[in-house]
Design an enzyme around this catalytic site. Structure first.
Site, PDB file in Angstrom:
ATOM      1  N   HIS A   1       0.849  -1.185   0.000  1.00  0.00           N
ATOM      2  CA  HIS A   1       0.000   0.000   0.000  1.00  0.00           C
ATOM      3  C   HIS A   1       0.884   1.234   0.000  1.00  0.00           C
ATOM      4  O   HIS A   1       1.938   1.237   0.635  1.00  0.00           O
ATOM      5  CB  HIS A   1      -0.894   0.005   1.256  1.00  0.00           C
ATOM      6  CG  HIS A   1      -2.054   0.940   1.122  1.00  0.00           C
ATOM      7  ND1 HIS A   1      -1.958   2.273   1.416  1.00  0.00           N
ATOM      8  CD2 HIS A   1      -3.315   0.728   0.689  1.00  0.00           C
ATOM      9  CE1 HIS A   1      -3.131   2.837   1.186  1.00  0.00           C
ATOM     10  NE2 HIS A   1      -3.970   1.938   0.740  1.00  0.00           N
TER      11      HIS A   1
ATOM     12  N   ASP B   1      -7.965  -5.485   0.323  1.00  0.00           N
ATOM     13  CA  ASP B   1      -8.493  -6.344  -0.732  1.00  0.00           C
ATOM     14  C   ASP B   1      -8.040  -7.786  -0.658  1.00  0.00           C
ATOM     15  O   ASP B   1      -8.521  -8.626  -1.416  1.00  0.00           O
ATOM     16  CB  ASP B   1      -8.088  -5.775  -2.107  1.00  0.00           C
ATOM     17  CG  ASP B   1      -8.931  -4.568  -2.441  1.00  0.00           C
ATOM     18  OD1 ASP B   1     -10.104  -4.567  -2.049  1.00  0.00           O
ATOM     19  OD2 ASP B   1      -8.399  -3.641  -3.081  1.00  0.00           O
TER      20      ASP B   1
HETATM   21  N1  ACO Z   1       4.053  -7.856  -4.531  1.00  0.00           N
HETATM   22  C1  ACO Z   1       5.389  -7.890  -4.701  1.00  0.00           C
HETATM   23  N2  ACO Z   1       6.188  -6.810  -4.662  1.00  0.00           N
HETATM   24  C2  ACO Z   1       5.600  -5.631  -4.416  1.00  0.00           C
HETATM   25  C3  ACO Z   1       4.209  -5.505  -4.210  1.00  0.00           C
HETATM   26  C4  ACO Z   1       3.428  -6.679  -4.279  1.00  0.00           C
HETATM   27  N3  ACO Z   1       2.108  -6.629  -4.112  1.00  0.00           N
HETATM   28  N4  ACO Z   1       3.901  -4.210  -3.984  1.00  0.00           N
HETATM   29  C5  ACO Z   1       5.050  -3.533  -4.037  1.00  0.00           C
HETATM   30  N5  ACO Z   1       6.084  -4.388  -4.293  1.00  0.00           N
HETATM   31  C6  ACO Z   1       7.512  -4.047  -4.377  1.00  0.00           C
HETATM   32  C7  ACO Z   1       7.835  -3.369  -5.691  1.00  0.00           C
HETATM   33  O1  ACO Z   1       8.206  -4.309  -6.679  1.00  0.00           O
HETATM   34  C8  ACO Z   1       8.965  -2.467  -5.279  1.00  0.00           C
HETATM   35  O2  ACO Z   1      10.119  -3.272  -5.169  1.00  0.00           O
HETATM   36  P1  ACO Z   1      11.577  -2.687  -5.592  1.00  0.00           P
HETATM   37  O3  ACO Z   1      11.891  -1.636  -4.573  1.00  0.00           O
HETATM   38  O4  ACO Z   1      12.483  -3.873  -5.552  1.00  0.00           O
HETATM   39  O5  ACO Z   1      11.415  -2.119  -6.980  1.00  0.00           O
HETATM   40  C9  ACO Z   1       8.586  -2.026  -3.860  1.00  0.00           C
HETATM   41  O6  ACO Z   1       7.775  -3.092  -3.365  1.00  0.00           O
HETATM   42  C10 ACO Z   1       7.801  -0.724  -3.797  1.00  0.00           C
HETATM   43  O7  ACO Z   1       6.675  -0.830  -4.676  1.00  0.00           O
HETATM   44  P2  ACO Z   1       6.017   0.395  -5.433  1.00  0.00           P
HETATM   45  O8  ACO Z   1       5.247  -0.126  -6.608  1.00  0.00           O
HETATM   46  O9  ACO Z   1       7.050   1.448  -5.676  1.00  0.00           O
HETATM   47  O10 ACO Z   1       5.015   0.939  -4.304  1.00  0.00           O
HETATM   48  P3  ACO Z   1       3.805   1.919  -4.540  1.00  0.00           P
HETATM   49  O11 ACO Z   1       3.543   2.609  -3.251  1.00  0.00           O
HETATM   50  O12 ACO Z   1       4.019   2.767  -5.745  1.00  0.00           O
HETATM   51  O13 ACO Z   1       2.595   0.928  -4.898  1.00  0.00           O
HETATM   52  C11 ACO Z   1       0.731  -0.512  -4.719  1.00  0.00           C
HETATM   53  C12 ACO Z   1       1.581   0.578  -4.034  1.00  0.00           C
HETATM   54  C13 ACO Z   1       0.286  -0.033  -6.121  1.00  0.00           C
HETATM   55  C14 ACO Z   1      -0.527  -0.762  -3.888  1.00  0.00           C
HETATM   56  C15 ACO Z   1       1.574  -1.811  -4.844  1.00  0.00           C
HETATM   57  O14 ACO Z   1       1.943  -2.266  -3.558  1.00  0.00           O
HETATM   58  C16 ACO Z   1       0.860  -2.926  -5.621  1.00  0.00           C
HETATM   59  O15 ACO Z   1       0.934  -2.952  -6.856  1.00  0.00           O
HETATM   60  N6  ACO Z   1       0.166  -3.864  -4.908  1.00  0.00           N
HETATM   61  C17 ACO Z   1      -0.589  -4.915  -5.543  1.00  0.00           C
HETATM   62  C18 ACO Z   1      -1.928  -4.385  -6.031  1.00  0.00           C
HETATM   63  C19 ACO Z   1      -2.887  -4.094  -4.893  1.00  0.00           C
HETATM   64  O16 ACO Z   1      -3.087  -4.911  -4.008  1.00  0.00           O
HETATM   65  N7  ACO Z   1      -3.518  -2.914  -4.947  1.00  0.00           N
HETATM   66  C20 ACO Z   1      -4.511  -2.502  -3.957  1.00  0.00           C
HETATM   67  C21 ACO Z   1      -4.087  -1.242  -3.293  1.00  0.00           C
HETATM   68  S1  ACO Z   1      -5.094  -0.885  -1.939  1.00  0.00           S
HETATM   69  C22 ACO Z   1      -6.489  -0.294  -2.579  1.00  0.00           C
HETATM   70  O17 ACO Z   1      -6.647   0.239  -3.624  1.00  0.00           O
HETATM   71  C23 ACO Z   1      -7.615  -0.542  -1.697  1.00  0.00           C
END
Ligand code: ACO
Length: 399
Positions: free
Chosen positions: A280, A337
């Site tokens: 998140h 979620d």
């Molecule tokens: N699984 C594996 N790795 C992940 C995940 C995940 N779900 N989420 C983040 N990471 C990793 C990224 O690959 C990144 O790694 P790195 O530093 O080696 O490149 C690091 O964690 C940071 O991730 P970002 O994408 O930069 O984080 P951001 O804050 O931009 O994204 C997000 C947040 C979009 C929610 C992300 O965690 C994600 O894509 N999660 C999966 C989708 C999801 O569950 N979305 C629901 C959000 S909550 C909502 O809307 C109610």
């Protein structure tokens, strides 16, 4: 290959913040989040207390008007919403225009956008009375539109709302009832859905809410702004995640993949695979909403006869993730979620409806945020700057 500080100077801009990671775009008195501590409050009330004692209707009132309603105020709120549930008959024609296999999210956003063609007497954002009417119209009609989108996708006739039921009961009846049959609302399902809607009701400046505010900052009407919010919510990185989680769990089950092997794939970023329902932007601790859903998932799934095997896979994935350095270092915890899809499925909703359910839950938050923005004298049209990295001036070739 470019120097941000030089580009900032050229533009006269002061900050470069892709994804608005560190930019506060507004003040707000609605929702408080402490992402490190895993705290969420609506209008000062902890989400745990609201989940235990309140109802979605009451929470909607709280978000929009700022305080919990008295019994009389809640009754009036409820009655007024019931009064507005009917859709204009011509609006129903919309549903036949979409292909049968249309995803219900774009159907929902299109029909909500169309509300501004049917209800032209409540479009002025600066007329308090009109804002009230459009608020009630949206709260009452959006669940009806959502249920019709579902009925359309399964080829069943659409029922008229029955205003002897409240908003959540009516939605369930419109979703699952058939014309010739008496539909009894299952109180377990109604209570579980009510809880999930409370948990989704607001989450400060998330992607869809920021979209509602940005669109509304041009003085676009409430229907137009909320329709844009629905489209923002559709993406799998935001509201679409609940559908994506269930797809992921079913895939793991169907392939017979061990949860630990799936985790390796995620950690190696194979094919860009992510553990859906994890991570998140703001919570760097357990999402308090996920805690509540997890605590009730077992109980609800037992009562509703949900798929235990998928829940087991989810629990195993979570256990692995919480003990794995990849997830610990990146502070990745389950978000709201991760478990909701399992419950929606047990209630009988097809997967395509999951994000629509999120939209119904988030609606009072969008409305409250739009109203706060419209009444804030400091609101300006949202207009970010950019750092230009394209071609310098060049001449059109002479012919
Ligand atoms: N699984 C594996 N790795 C992940 C995940 C995940 N779900 N989420 C983040 N990471 C990793 C990224 O690959 C990144 O790694 P790195 O530093 O080696 O490149 C690091 O964690 C940071 O991730 P970002 O994408 O930069 O984080 P951001 O804050 O931009 O994204 C997000 C947040 C979009 C929610 C992300 O965690 C994600 O894509 N999660 C999966 C989708 C999801 O569950 N979305 C629901 C959000 S909550 C909502 O809307 C109610």
């Amino acid at each position: 290959g470019y120097d941000v500080s030089k580009l900032l100077k050229q533009t006269g801009a002061v900050a470069f913040d892709p994804g608005f990671m560190n930019t506060a775009a507004t003040t707000s008195a609605i929702t408080y989040i402490d992402g490190d501590a895993g705290v969420l409050r609506y209008r000062g009330y902890p989400i745990e207390q609201l989940a235990q004692h309140s109802s979605f209707l009451e929470v909607s009132y709280l978000l929009i008007y700022g305080n919990l309603p008295s019994a009389t105020e809640l009754e009036a709120f409820d009655q007024r919403i019931r009064h507005h549930t009917l859709l204009h008959e011509e609006l129903k024609g919309f549903f036949s225009g979409f292909p049968r296999d249309a995803h219900p999210m774009p159907v929902l956003s299109s029909a909500v956008s169309a509300l501004s063609t049917f209800y032209q007497d409540s479009l002025d954002p600066f007329n308090a009375e009109q804002v009230e009417v459009s608020t009630y119209r949206l709260l009452a009609k959006m669940p009806v539109i959502a249920a019709y989108a579902l009925k359309k996708s399964i080829g069943q006739p659409m029922l008229y709302p029955d205003n002897s039921h409240n908003l959540v009961e009516n939605f369930l009846r419109l979703s699952f009832g058939l014309p010739a049959e008496q539909y009894e609302v299952d109180p377990v399902v109604a209570k579980a859905l009510d809880l999930l809607l409370i948990l989704h009701a607001d989450h400060e400046q998330n992607c869809s809410t920021s979209t509602v505010r940005l669109v509304g900052s041009s003085n676009a009407n409430l229907f137009a702004s909320v329709s844009a919010g629905i489209n923002a919510l559709f993406g799998p990185a935001h509201g679409g995640a609940n559908e994506a989680v269930l797809k992921m769990l079913r895939q793991i089950q169907a392939d017979g993949t061990k949860p630990e092997d799936y985790m390796e794939k995620v950690k190696n970023k194979e094919d860009g695979v992510r553990l859906m329902g994890f991570g998140h932007r703001v919570y760097k601790n357990y999402d308090p909403r996920a805690k509540i859903v997890k605590a009730t998932a077992h109980e609800i799934l037992t009562k509703l006869g949900g798929n235990d095997e998928l829940l087991e896979i989810a629990l195993r994935l979570e256990e692995k993730a919480l003990n794995d350095d990849y997830f610990i270092q990146r502070k990745l915890y389950p978000n709201v979620d991760f478990y909701t899809g399992l419950i929606y499925k047990a209630m009988g909703f097809p997967e395509k409806m999951f994000t629509v359910l999120f939209a119904i839950g988030r609606l009072p938050g969008w409305i409250a945020q739009w109203r706060e923005m419209i009444s804030d004298p400091n609101t300006k049209i949202g207009r970010p700057r950019q750092l230009y990295i394209g071609e310098p001036e060049r001449n059109y070739p002479s012919v």
